[in-house]
Scaffold this motif. Structure first.
Motif, short mmCIF file in Angstrom:
data_model
loop_
_atom_site.label_atom_id
_atom_site.label_comp_id
_atom_site.label_asym_id
_atom_site.label_seq_id
_atom_site.Cartn_x
_atom_site.Cartn_y
_atom_site.Cartn_z
N TYR A 14 0.85 -1.19 0.00
CA TYR A 14 0.00 0.00 0.00
C TYR A 14 0.89 1.25 0.00
O TYR A 14 1.40 1.68 1.04
N ALA A 15 1.08 1.82 -1.17
CA ALA A 15 2.01 2.94 -1.37
C ALA A 15 1.72 4.15 -0.47
O ALA A 15 2.67 4.75 0.08
N PRO A 16 0.47 4.58 -0.28
CA PRO A 16 0.24 5.75 0.57
C PRO A 16 0.77 5.59 2.00
O PRO A 16 1.18 6.57 2.62
N ALA A 17 0.80 4.36 2.50
CA ALA A 17 1.34 4.15 3.85
C ALA A 17 2.83 4.50 3.90
O ALA A 17 3.31 5.07 4.87
N TYR A 18 3.55 4.17 2.83
CA TYR A 18 4.97 4.51 2.77
C TYR A 18 5.16 6.02 2.65
O TYR A 18 6.11 6.57 3.21
N GLU B 272 14.05 6.23 1.96
CA GLU B 272 13.74 4.84 1.60
C GLU B 272 12.23 4.64 1.45
O GLU B 272 11.79 3.97 0.51
N ASP B 273 11.46 5.22 2.37
CA ASP B 273 10.00 5.07 2.28
C ASP B 273 9.45 5.76 1.03
O ASP B 273 8.60 5.21 0.34
N PHE B 274 9.93 6.97 0.74
CA PHE B 274 9.45 7.68 -0.45
C PHE B 274 9.82 6.91 -1.72
O PHE B 274 9.01 6.79 -2.63
N GLN B 275 11.03 6.39 -1.78
CA GLN B 275 11.46 5.62 -2.95
C GLN B 275 10.64 4.35 -3.11
O GLN B 275 10.23 3.99 -4.22
N HIS B 276 10.38 3.67 -1.98
CA HIS B 276 9.58 2.45 -2.04
C HIS B 276 8.16 2.75 -2.52
O HIS B 276 7.58 2.01 -3.32
N ASP C 232 3.92 2.67 -6.73
CA ASP C 232 2.94 3.45 -7.49
C ASP C 232 3.61 4.69 -8.06
O ASP C 232 3.58 5.76 -7.46
N PRO C 233 4.23 4.56 -9.23
CA PRO C 233 4.95 5.69 -9.83
C PRO C 233 4.08 6.90 -10.15
O PRO C 233 4.59 8.00 -10.30
N ASN C 234 2.76 6.73 -10.23
CA ASN C 234 1.87 7.84 -10.55
C ASN C 234 1.40 8.62 -9.33
O ASN C 234 0.69 9.61 -9.47
N ASP C 235 1.77 8.19 -8.15
CA ASP C 235 1.32 8.86 -6.93
C ASP C 235 2.41 9.81 -6.47
O ASP C 235 3.41 9.42 -5.92
#
Length: 101
Positions: A67-71, A89-93, A98-101
């Motif tokens: 779940y990208a928003p959690a990162y 690291e979290d932003f990169q993950h 989700d490259p579009n978020d």
């Protein structure tokens, strides 16, 4: 207003936890859990309750590790804690998920 929203979300989660029992967790339920816990984490982040925010994010990511928003939110929390490496690291993950978020 925000504290009321946090209280409602907490009560909703408590009710859901009580109903879960031994039922198999479905992907929709996992996504909903990840989303709600991430939203709670964001609310705690806004109130500078960073430890509680991290706890909520841990639950969100246990429910759905992709779940990208959690990162994204966890990256913000790490930034507030001046933990730049962890934040990056979290932003990169999140971008990988989700490259579009």
């Amino acid at each position: 207003m925000r504290s009321a929203a946090v209280a409602v979300l907490a009560l909703t989660l408590a009710a859901c936890a009580g109903q879960a029992g031994d039922a198999v967790r479905k992907p929709d339920n996992l996504l909903a859990s990840a989303k709600v816990h991430t939203e709670l984490a964001a609310a705690y982040y806004e109130r500078s309750q960073l430890g509680v925010a991290l706890d909520e994010l841990r639950v969100a990511l246990q429910a759905m590790p992709t779940y990208a928003p959690a990162y994204n939110v966890r990256g913000l929390v790490h930034m507030a804690l001046r933990e730049e490496k962890e934040a990056d690291e979290d932003f990169q993950h999140s971008l990988q998920l989700d490259p579009n978020d």
